[in-house]
Design a protein around this motif. Structure first.
Motif, PDB file in Angstrom:
ATOM      1  N   PHE A   1       0.828  -1.209   0.000  1.00  0.00           N
ATOM      2  CA  PHE A   1       0.000   0.000   0.000  1.00  0.00           C
ATOM      3  C   PHE A   1       0.863   1.261   0.000  1.00  0.00           C
ATOM      4  O   PHE A   1       0.532   2.252  -0.672  1.00  0.00           O
TER       5      PHE A   1
ATOM      6  N   GLN B   1      -8.351   0.399  -2.835  1.00  0.00           N
ATOM      7  CA  GLN B   1      -7.208  -0.506  -2.979  1.00  0.00           C
ATOM      8  C   GLN B   1      -6.982  -1.319  -1.705  1.00  0.00           C
ATOM      9  O   GLN B   1      -6.770  -2.538  -1.769  1.00  0.00           O
ATOM     10  N   VAL B   2      -7.029  -0.641  -0.564  1.00  0.00           N
ATOM     11  CA  VAL B   2      -6.779  -1.318   0.713  1.00  0.00           C
ATOM     12  C   VAL B   2      -7.816  -2.407   0.948  1.00  0.00           C
ATOM     13  O   VAL B   2      -7.479  -3.548   1.305  1.00  0.00           O
TER      14      VAL B   2
END
Length: 289
Positions: A76, A167-168
């Motif tokens: 990330f 995204q996470v």
């Protein structure tokens, strides 16, 4: 104030819809690696005394969760601060996958003498068996780390350009699915023969027949998964080459998607394998001088 709350709920719902959609895409793109992960870990988790299979598998599973805790934050941070590097890492990962697929095919076709030595656990002391288990668990966790990096990077590549929150959530979901799903299925696979033994003790001829087939099927299932995993590795690598390298995309764009990706993967596998073998040959020559 009420309208603000409803607007916030609407934003959350839209985000979750996006997360669900992207999770489906990411899971589909990592399916090949999950198949290979399943095959590798089924092989690693088998071969133990029946009573030790589940404890050993649980130890590997805990190691897999720890791997994800290390890999996810790094991935990330990379995506947030150096997003262009994700494409580079994806292509490098595809080269590794192609090479791994080529190596598996090479070892299947060409006879080799570095097969793992079979150890008779009955001839070992309990302390020696425990040491052997720890060694195999450690090796399995290292393998899981490499496969986990591939899974996370490919999942991250599928949500490239999306908000960091999406995204996470998407990549974390895929990573957890990889651990829970893969090791859950592995647990079922390695217990097939034990379930077969239970059925053999039944009075029913049908149950006994099913039990015999389950015992016979276990090694075939593991070999079958290894074969499917190899094909998947090459296809996944080819898909990355096609979608991330414009020149390759133009070469195969007239072909059906699966055919184009598989051909790109095969070519990548041959080239990467040839380069690695050539480098290894040169290194051995340098060492002998």
């Amino acid at each position: 104030m009420a309208s603000g709350i409803f607007a916030l709920l609407d934003d959350i719902a839209a985000l979750m819809d996006d997360v669900v959609l992207m999770s489906k895409i990411a899971t589909k793109k990592t399916a090949g690696i999950l198949g290979d992960d399943l095959a590798v870990n089924a092989e690693k988790a088998s071969g133990f005394v029946s009573s030790r299979e589940i404890p050993v598998l649980w130890a590997i599973t805990k190691g897999s969760f720890l791997n994800k805790l290390i890999i996810l934050p790094l991935a990330f941070l990379l995506s947030y601060f150096i997003p262009w590097l994700i494409t580079v890492v994806l292509i490098l990962g595809a080269v590794y996958l192609a090479y791994e697929g080529a190596e598996k095919i090479y070892e299947y076709i060409v006879p080799h003498d570095h097969a793992e030595k079979i150890i008779d656990a009955a001839a070992l002391t309990p302390e020696e068996v425990l040491v052997l288990e720890k060694q195999k668990v450690k090796a399995a966790i290292v393998t899981d780390f490499i496969l986990s990096v591939e899974i996370v990077i490919i999942a991250l590549g599928s949500v490239e350009g999306k908000p960091i929150a999406t995204q996470v959530m998407v990549v974390t979901f895929v990573a957890l699915l990889a651990t829970v799903g893969v090791y859950g299925i592995v647990a079922a696979i390695v217990r097939m023969d034990d379930f077969g033994m239970v059925l053999l003790k039944k009075d029913s001829k049908t149950a006994q027949y099913i039990g015999k087939q389950l015992i016979r099927l276990l090694p075939l299932v593991i070999k079958g998964l290894a074969f499917v995993g190899t094909i998947a590795l090459i296809s996944v690598a080819g898909g990355i080459f096609v979608h991330k390298i414009e020149y390759v995309h133009h070469l195969v764009e007239s072909l059906p998607q699966f055919v184009g990706e598989f051909l790109a993967g095969i070519v990548g596998a041959i080239l990467s394998f040839a380069v690695v073998k050539a480098l290894m040959f040169l290194w051995s020559k340098i060492k002998t001088k």
